[in-house]
Write a protein that holds these residues in place. Structure first.
Motif, mmCIF file in Angstrom:
data_model
loop_
_atom_site.group_PDB
_atom_site.id
_atom_site.type_symbol
_atom_site.label_atom_id
_atom_site.label_comp_id
_atom_site.label_asym_id
_atom_site.label_seq_id
_atom_site.Cartn_x
_atom_site.Cartn_y
_atom_site.Cartn_z
ATOM 1 N N TYR A 252 0.831 -1.202 0.000
ATOM 2 C CA TYR A 252 0.000 0.000 0.000
ATOM 3 C C TYR A 252 0.870 1.259 0.000
ATOM 4 C CZ TYR A 252 -3.713 -3.276 1.267
ATOM 5 O OH TYR A 252 -4.598 -4.326 1.283
ATOM 6 N N ALA A 253 1.978 1.215 0.760
ATOM 7 C CA ALA A 253 2.906 2.347 0.731
ATOM 8 C C ALA A 253 3.508 2.520 -0.652
ATOM 9 C CB ALA A 253 4.008 2.143 1.768
ATOM 10 N N THR A 254 3.788 1.401 -1.327
ATOM 11 C CA THR A 254 4.345 1.464 -2.682
ATOM 12 C C THR A 254 3.397 2.183 -3.627
ATOM 13 O OG1 THR A 254 5.570 -0.596 -2.335
ATOM 14 C CG2 THR A 254 5.184 0.081 -4.612
ATOM 15 N N ARG A 255 2.131 1.884 -3.517
ATOM 16 C CA ARG A 255 1.142 2.534 -4.381
ATOM 17 C C ARG A 255 1.190 4.053 -4.223
ATOM 18 N NH1 ARG A 255 -4.891 0.381 -3.876
ATOM 19 N NH2 ARG A 255 -4.689 1.370 -1.820
ATOM 20 N N ARG A 256 1.540 4.514 -3.024
ATOM 21 C CA ARG A 256 1.633 5.959 -2.803
ATOM 22 C C ARG A 256 2.976 6.512 -3.267
ATOM 23 N NH1 ARG A 256 -1.803 4.457 1.457
ATOM 24 N NH2 ARG A 256 -0.129 3.898 2.882
ATOM 25 N N PHE A 257 4.114 5.885 -2.863
ATOM 26 C CA PHE A 257 5.398 6.500 -3.223
ATOM 27 C C PHE A 257 5.790 6.267 -4.677
ATOM 28 C CE2 PHE A 257 7.159 2.697 -0.753
ATOM 29 C CZ PHE A 257 7.704 2.007 -1.827
ATOM 30 N N PHE A 258 5.073 5.388 -5.377
ATOM 31 C CA PHE A 258 5.257 5.252 -6.825
ATOM 32 C C PHE A 258 4.113 5.914 -7.607
ATOM 33 C CE2 PHE A 258 8.152 1.223 -6.816
ATOM 34 C CZ PHE A 258 9.269 2.029 -6.688
ATOM 35 N N ALA A 259 3.296 6.706 -6.952
ATOM 36 C CA ALA A 259 2.210 7.393 -7.647
ATOM 37 C C ALA A 259 2.769 8.276 -8.756
ATOM 38 C CB ALA A 259 1.401 8.232 -6.668
ATOM 39 N N PRO A 260 2.006 8.505 -9.830
ATOM 40 C CA PRO A 260 2.531 9.328 -10.937
ATOM 41 C C PRO A 260 3.024 10.693 -10.480
ATOM 42 C CG PRO A 260 0.523 8.211 -11.603
ATOM 43 C CD PRO A 260 0.668 7.961 -10.141
#
Length: 880
Positions: free
Chosen positions: A674-682
């Motif tokens: 879930y953190a990845t989804r945020r820190f890799f957000a466009p």
């Protein structure tokens, strides 16, 4: 759709997977359980594709290898010889064909094959395809095929005795450390620092009979040599096996099925090559950079009379990849971070455009290859990567080469594949017959995978060159000695094979590598880096801030799996449900300071580890993992274009284990995902130092970095605030952010915002991008004024067709709020997690489950947890 052969009238194919296979113990080991000897000598039903372990498990003869304590009792399996046998019938028409072959796409590993009692061939390589001639060996009626597999651990040890020992690492805390480098076999099969020792044997991919006359098509290799908005060019070559007379026809259709080109070519010396041009092509792009249109390439082989003999159909993408290693014109290469030197770029360019690689490393998704390659399982994992805003997966060199289904799904979803050759953490023999096996393996896989739009880079090996620079005496001696140890593959044989067979695909010698044996292979200024001195070092995850890689292809931080995943494999007893229990250590192969103890040590950087509360310990360990990768990945993104990518270790797991993964072996998403989804957000907002900070140095200046990884400008009001530990604003400044496409901008934090650090935090927000946070002190020094869940959030629950909607509104600052519905239903999932909210902010979580749940269940620890309950300990601040 991968490369596929049709079966016209001139060709016949028959799978042998349904041929009634049996498995028999051919030669036991001293440790083979006496009770199983007779049963296994008689034989048991077997499944092909499969392996010995899965067949024994299906027969009820061994316990689940993933349960606590079972794996050590199964080591005898890898030290026994085994025989697979099947019987099949053929009619006379088969015997009238000019060519009859047994085609084996995966034999694991050292085997001899007999048909009707007559030897037909041998294998010594798990990583390649084999074809065995059956002319005058097949007979009408019943035939018997036997594949005798030699004990793989014994075979590796015998090979080491022949070739001479070469150093090998990676086994972690596994007691057994077989020489994985001595067989062309999946290295992690012999145990890794995240995997057990379950050394397999068996037929792990398709096995079939093929009959043909005159000629057939081998691999068809299309290479896109140029791709732009006006024109794309494709060189395509087809291997013709057998009679070279006749023609090869290439037909290309656009993504909508409209025919674009048809080219006929006379066969020539077994390989025919042609050049196709597409006007105004629809270009293939990585996810987040454009669409993924796929063209259909049909290759037809006809005889001299024009009759169809064979056909291959492939879906290809029109794109180009190149590795840009241009020397820097200026210090820092245009990055907004201060203090960066000069060096060489390490940009992957797609259709001429540099791409920031956001991704992770891929390991086998199960210890047993047949289970790891179930199509539905692969689809789920790749879709999970895309859902986490990843655009890249690196196929690590200690596993197996990707199969066609994996690559085809990456083609469809736009996931770039960085693909290692199968070498990892070792020196490798260059003597015969090992050298020739490597060459055949490399040619086989380069040709097999060359058509895939997602295949961006071939990489020689994992950490083998780094080892001779930085590891123990045995490795260092190789660097300065005269004994071949693998450089002949990585600097000569492999790049030549790629250049010959797939010249449009970039090649890189190792990961990490700095482009020259005269440089440290793990330098910041050149090539790609592996960063392990954070997790394996003596400092906290903030030490990522001292690194400034051109491209980081490995770095990671440990975290346990979901509770439901552990619950299924460890005993439910008080002595085993402790953070440092034998069972938890068994399901952690990290090694080093000692399995769970290392995680506990790193947890102590931020928290006082709750040793008497396993639920709390597991939660905090997962939070530490998410925080660490957030720190590293967002810092590397801030350094664009100096840094061109962050592919962390690792994406997935092969068994229930504490490891570096974002998704555990049960397919459950850890807080890191879930953190990845945020820190890799466009679009990313992050607060970081203005320069790299060596470990131990204080951070004197901070800045807000805005990374716009889209093709449109990003403008809007940026609010930078200092808040207290209730979330109330102490100071605030407003800025107008203007960020160009695919660029990073920096806004320095006002100096007075850095006062009173231990009871405040920094917050940066713009539009709907994930909020950027900076914390001045670890939680154990933060006296959160609100700690109880009931005082932190208002929660409500509504029933839906798929489960429930859980609505959460923060009443105070709430940090790293997690909801773990798998504790109530092992199959339950949450749509979001690991949330940090300011007062008044709302999060809506979709809980997917078939089970009955209540708000009390979901909003109570250990199902719901927040870091506020684990701050500075005082009598007035009770734990959750």
């Amino acid at each position: 759709m991968p490369q596929s052969h049709t079966t016209p009238a001139r060709g016949t194919r028959r799978s042998l997977s349904d041929a009634g296979w049996t498995l028999r113990l051919a030669k036991p080991h001293d440790d083979t359980p006496a009770a199983l000897n007779d049963r296994l000598r008689e034989g048991i039903p077997a499944t092909v594709p499969g392996c010995v372990h899965t067949d024994l498990l299906a027969a009820g003869l061994i316990d689940d290898p993933y349960r606590y304590g079972v794996e050590p009792t199964l080591q005898w399996i890898g030290r026994c010889d085994w025989r697979y046998r099947c019987r099949f019938t053929l009619d006379a028409a088969w015997l009238d064909r000019e060519h009859l072959e047994l085609c084996c796409d995966g034999l694991d590993t050292v085997a001899s094959l007999t048909l009707n009692g007559e030897a037909i061939g041998e294998s010594a390589n798990m990583h390649r395809r084999y074809r065995f001639d059956l002319i005058q060996r097949l007979r009408e009626g019943e035939n018997e095929l036997v594949i005798a597999f030699a004990a793989p651990v014994t075979a590796a040890e015998q090979a080491e005795a022949r070739y001479g020992a070469l150093p090998h690492e990676g086994h972690g805390s596994n007691a057994a450390k077989p020489p994985h480098n001595m067989l062309r076999k999946m290295a992690c099969n012999f145990g890794w620092d995240w995997g057990p020792v379950l050394t397999t044997a068996g037929v792990w991919r398709d096995i079939r009979l093929e009959a043909w006359d005159d000629a057939r098509l081998g691999d068809v290799v299309p290479q896109v040599t140029s791709a732009g908005p006006d024109r794309a060019a494709i060189n395509v070559s087809a291997e013709v096996v057998g009679d070279a007379s006749g023609t090869v026809t290439y037909r290309l259709a656009d993504p909508d099925g409209r025919a674009l080109a048809t080219v006929d070519r006379d066969n020539g010396e077994g390989v025919t090559t042609d050049h196709l041009v597409v006007e105004r092509p629809a270009l293939w792009w990585p996810v987040g950079y454009g669409d993924q249109p796929l063209y259909t390439l049909e290759t037809l082989l006809c005889d001299a009379e024009g009759e169809l003999i064979d056909r291959v159909v492939q879906r290809i993408g029109l794109r180009t990849f190149e590795l840009d290693t241009t020397p820097d014109a200026t210090a820092g290469d245009g990055a907004r971070v201060d203090g960066l030197p000069t060096g060489e770029r390490m940009h992957l360019r797609v259709n001429g455009k540099p791409v920031f690689l956001k991704g992770a490393n891929w390991i086998p998704d199960d210890c047993f290859p047949v289970r790891a390659h179930e199509p539905a399982r692969l689809d789920q994992r790749i879709e999970q990567a895309v859902a986490a805003n990843m655009n890249c997966l690196r196929i690590w060199g200690g596993g197996v080469y990707a199969d066609e289904h994996f690559m085809a799904r990456c083609d469809e979803l736009g996931v770039i594949v960085w693909h290692d050759f199968m070498f990892a953490c070792a020196g490798y023999p260059e003597a015969e017959p090992y050298f020739s096996e490597v060459v055949v393996e490399a040619r086989d896989n380069v040709s097999r995978l060359a058509s895939h739009a997602s295949l961006a880079t071939w990489n020689g090996a994992n950490e083998s060159i780094q080892g001779v620079f930085a590891w123990g005496d045995a490795f260092r001696a190789l660097r300065h000695g005269d004994r071949p140890w693998g450089l002949g593959y990585w600097l000569d044989a492999l790049p030549k094979i790629v250049a010959e067979l797939a010249p449009a695909t970039p090649y890189w010698a190792n990961s990490p590598y700095s482009g020259s044996m005269d440089r440290d292979p793990n330098a910041n200024e050149y090539g790609n880096r592996h960063i392990w001195d954070v997790w394996h070092g003596d400092g906290q995850y903030r030490n990522y801030l001292g690194h400034y890689p051109r491209l980081s292809t490995e770095f990671g931080y440990h975290g346990p799996p979901a509770f439901a995943t552990l619950d299924a494999v460890i005993p439910d007893t008080p002595e085993q449900r402790r953070w440092d229990s034998p069972a938890l250590n068994f399901h952690n192969r990290n090694g080093g300071r000692g399995n769970q103890q290392h995680t506990d040590l790193r947890m102590a950087d931020d928290f006082d580890p709750p040793h008497n509360d396993l639920d709390a310990w597991l939660y905090l360990a997962q939070v530490m993992q998410a925080r660490a990768l957030d720190m590293g990945c967002s810092w590397f993104r801030a350094q664009w274009p100096w840094c061109s990518g962050a592919t962390y270790w690792q994406f997935n797991d092969c068994w229930p284990v504490s490891s570096w993964s974002a998704i555990d072996s049960g397919g459950r998403l850890k807080p890191l995902w879930y953190a990845t989804r945020r820190f890799f957000a466009p679009r990313l907002v992050t607060i970081k130092p203005t320069r790299p900070i060596p470990a131990g140095e204080p951070i004197d200046k901070l800045a807000v970095y805005l990374h716009n990884d889209t093709d449109t400008p990003w403008t809007g009001p940026l609010a930078v605030r200092r808040v207290d530990l209730t979330g109330a604003t102490v100071d605030e400044s407003a800025f107008t952010a203007e960020v160009a496409p695919r660029a990073v901008e920096r806004i320095d934090v006002p100096a007075d915002f850095l006062n009173r650090p231990t009871d405040t935090a920094l917050v940066a927000s713009i539009d709907d991008a994930p909020t950027g946070w900076w914390w001045f002190a670890p939680d154990k020094r933060l006296a959160y004024p609100v700690t109880k869940l009931a005082d932190l959030i208002d929660a409500s629950l509504d029933k839906t067709d798929a489960g429930y909607t859980l609505s959460l509104t923060a009443k105070s600052l709430v940090r790293d709020l997690c909801v773990f519905p798998d504790r109530l239903d092992p199959d339950a999932t949450a749509s979001d997690n690991c949330l940090t909210l300011l007062p008044g902010e709302t999060a809506t979580l979709e809980i997917t489950t078939a089970a009955e749940m209540t708000l009390e269940h979901l909003a109570t620890a250990p199902v719901m947890q927040a870091a506020n309950g684990y701050g500075e300990s005082t009598s007035s601040h009770a734990r959750l």
